[in-house]
Scaffold this motif. Structure first.
Motif, mmCIF file in Angstrom:
data_model
loop_
_atom_site.group_PDB
_atom_site.id
_atom_site.type_symbol
_atom_site.label_atom_id
_atom_site.label_comp_id
_atom_site.label_asym_id
_atom_site.label_seq_id
_atom_site.Cartn_x
_atom_site.Cartn_y
_atom_site.Cartn_z
ATOM 1 N N MET A 1 0.813 -1.198 0.097
ATOM 2 C CA MET A 1 0.077 0.000 0.026
ATOM 3 C C MET A 1 0.915 1.172 0.128
ATOM 4 S SD MET A 1 -2.400 1.372 3.008
ATOM 5 C CE MET A 1 -0.941 1.404 4.273
ATOM 6 N N ARG A 2 0.689 2.093 -0.875
ATOM 7 C CA ARG A 2 1.234 3.504 -0.792
ATOM 8 C C ARG A 2 0.135 4.542 -0.769
ATOM 9 N NH1 ARG A 2 4.676 3.181 -6.157
ATOM 10 N NH2 ARG A 2 3.272 5.173 -6.364
ATOM 11 N N ILE A 3 0.406 5.392 0.164
ATOM 12 C CA ILE A 3 -0.426 6.636 0.110
ATOM 13 C C ILE A 3 0.301 7.927 -0.668
ATOM 14 C CG2 ILE A 3 -1.797 8.164 1.803
ATOM 15 C CD1 ILE A 3 -2.206 5.821 3.780
ATOM 16 N N ILE A 4 -0.382 8.506 -1.483
ATOM 17 C CA ILE A 4 0.363 9.855 -1.961
ATOM 18 C C ILE A 4 -0.564 11.075 -2.155
ATOM 19 C CG2 ILE A 4 1.858 7.996 -3.344
ATOM 20 C CD1 ILE A 4 0.046 9.122 -5.969
ATOM 21 N N ASP A 5 0.085 12.191 -2.115
ATOM 22 C CA ASP A 5 -0.677 13.289 -2.498
ATOM 23 C C ASP A 5 -0.403 13.494 -3.961
ATOM 24 O OD1 ASP A 5 -1.278 15.998 -2.919
ATOM 25 O OD2 ASP A 5 -0.633 16.719 -1.439
ATOM 26 N N PRO A 6 -1.259 13.452 -4.886
ATOM 27 C CA PRO A 6 -0.814 13.534 -6.316
ATOM 28 C C PRO A 6 -0.078 14.786 -6.780
ATOM 29 C CG PRO A 6 -3.057 13.261 -6.010
ATOM 30 C CD PRO A 6 -2.701 13.096 -4.480
ATOM 31 N N LEU A 7 -0.877 16.006 -5.868
ATOM 32 C CA LEU A 7 -0.164 17.191 -6.312
ATOM 33 C C LEU A 7 1.180 17.251 -5.935
ATOM 34 C CD1 LEU A 7 -2.904 19.389 -5.025
ATOM 35 C CD2 LEU A 7 -2.824 18.721 -7.353
ATOM 36 N N LYS A 8 1.947 16.235 -5.288
ATOM 37 C CA LYS A 8 3.295 16.433 -5.115
ATOM 38 C C LYS A 8 4.130 15.827 -6.271
ATOM 39 C CE LYS A 8 2.933 17.204 -0.313
ATOM 40 N NZ LYS A 8 3.355 16.702 1.370
ATOM 41 N N LEU A 9 3.426 15.160 -7.077
ATOM 42 C CA LEU A 9 3.892 14.544 -8.282
ATOM 43 C C LEU A 9 4.546 15.624 -9.229
ATOM 44 C CD1 LEU A 9 1.673 11.561 -8.964
ATOM 45 C CD2 LEU A 9 3.807 11.492 -7.888
ATOM 46 N N PRO A 10 5.621 15.482 -10.164
ATOM 47 C CA PRO A 10 6.034 16.557 -10.726
ATOM 48 C C PRO A 10 5.044 16.769 -12.154
ATOM 49 C CG PRO A 10 7.294 14.598 -11.261
ATOM 50 C CD PRO A 10 6.534 14.301 -10.067
ATOM 51 N N PRO A 11 4.649 18.209 -12.283
ATOM 52 C CA PRO A 11 4.041 18.751 -13.229
ATOM 53 C C PRO A 11 4.672 18.814 -14.457
ATOM 54 C CG PRO A 11 4.631 20.606 -11.782
ATOM 55 C CD PRO A 11 5.129 19.499 -11.162
ATOM 56 N N VAL A 12 3.801 18.387 -15.456
ATOM 57 C CA VAL A 12 4.583 18.334 -16.886
ATOM 58 C C VAL A 12 3.308 19.384 -17.729
ATOM 59 C CG1 VAL A 12 5.203 17.207 -19.001
ATOM 60 C CG2 VAL A 12 5.436 15.836 -16.840
ATOM 61 N N PRO A 13 3.874 20.235 -18.236
ATOM 62 C CA PRO A 13 3.272 21.303 -19.058
ATOM 63 C C PRO A 13 2.551 20.545 -20.383
ATOM 64 C CG PRO A 13 5.148 22.443 -18.491
ATOM 65 C CD PRO A 13 5.187 20.921 -18.149
ATOM 66 N N TRP A 14 1.558 20.997 -20.688
ATOM 67 C CA TRP A 14 0.879 20.506 -22.071
ATOM 68 C C TRP A 14 1.275 21.294 -23.097
ATOM 69 C CZ3 TRP A 14 -5.013 21.258 -20.696
ATOM 70 C CH2 TRP A 14 -5.458 20.357 -19.708
ATOM 71 N N LYS A 15 1.567 20.622 -24.391
ATOM 72 C CA LYS A 15 2.134 21.293 -25.619
ATOM 73 C C LYS A 15 1.298 22.460 -25.727
ATOM 74 C CE LYS A 15 3.868 17.221 -27.500
ATOM 75 N NZ LYS A 15 3.762 16.300 -28.543
ATOM 76 N N ASN A 16 -0.200 22.490 -25.432
ATOM 77 C CA ASN A 16 -0.769 23.819 -25.932
ATOM 78 C C ASN A 16 -0.858 24.853 -25.017
ATOM 79 O OD1 ASN A 16 -2.662 22.782 -24.128
ATOM 80 N ND2 ASN A 16 -4.145 22.286 -25.323
#
Length: 174
Positions: A1-16
Motif C-alpha cells: 500500500m502506498r498513500i500519495i498526494d498526487p499534487l506532489k508529483l512533478p507537473p508536466v506542461p501541456w504542449k498547448n
C-alpha cells in the motif's frame, strides 16, 4: 500500500499551454492514470484507438464540445468518451482539476466508479488507485483525507458518513 498526494508529483506542461499533467500510474501504451490541472479552454489531446474516462475532482466542471453535441463533466461524475474524438473543453465556471484514465480497450477493461457514504470498501484485484474526493476514510487504522490517493491497496477501506471516494480499475481482457 502506498498513500500519495498526487499534487506532489512533478507537473508536466501541456504542449498547448492550457494546463499541466501529473502521471500517477500506468503501463503505457496500454493504460495511464493522470491528474490534470485545466487552466484554460482549448482542444484535448488525441489518443487514437484509446478510451478515456475523465472525472472532475476540483472545480464545478467543464463542457466538452464534440462535433454534434456537448457533454458536461461535473464534479465527481466520471465521463467516458473515445480518446480519438475531436473535443474542445470550455470552462464556464473557471479552472478544474481532473483525473484521467486512458486505456486501450482491445487489451484491457477500465472503469471509474464513485462510492459514497459510510461503508467498508473491500479490495478488488482490478483496482489500481483510490482517490479520496471528500470526507475521510481509514485503512487499517490509518486516516486518509480528501485529496489523498492509495495505490496498491491490500486492506478494506472504511468510509465515514459524508465521504466520497473514486475507485479506478484496470483489468486484462480475457
Amino acid at each position: 500500500m502506498r498513500i500519495i498526494d498526487p499534487l506532489k508529483l512533478p507537473p508536466v506542461p501541456w504542449k498547448n499551454g492550457g494546463g499541466v499533467t501529473r502521471e500517477i500510474a500506468g503501463d503505457p501504451p496500454t493504460w495511464r492514470l493522470s491528474l490534470a490541472d485545466v487552466a484554460s479552454e482549448g482542444p484535448f489531446s488525441v489518443f487514437s484507438g484509446l478510451e478515456r474516462v475523465l472525472t472532475v475532482i476540483e472545480g464545478v466542471g467543464m463542457e466538452l464540445h464534440f462535433d454534434q453535441r456537448i457533454c458536461y463533466a461535473r464534479l465527481g461524475q466520471p465521463l467516458g468518451f473515445p480518446g480519438d474524438a475531436p473535443v474542445t473543453g470550455s470552462l464556464p465556471d473557471g479552472p478544474v482539476r481532473d483525473l484521467n484514465l486512458i486505456f486501450d480497450p482491445n487489451r484491457v477493461s477500465g472503469s471509474v466508479k464513485v462510492y459514497s457514504g459510510a461503508q467498508s470498501l473491500p479490495t478488488d484485484q482490478a483496482e489500481v488507485a483510490i482517490y479520496v474526493l471528500a470526507g475521510a476514510a481509514t485503512m487499517q487504522g490509518e486516516p486518509l483525507a480528501a485529496g489523498q490517493m492509495i495505490l496498491e491497496r491490500a486492506a478494506a477501506l472504511d468510509l465515514a458518513q459524508g465521504s466520497e471516494v473514486i475507485r479506478i480499475s484496470v483489468s486484462d481482457r480475457a
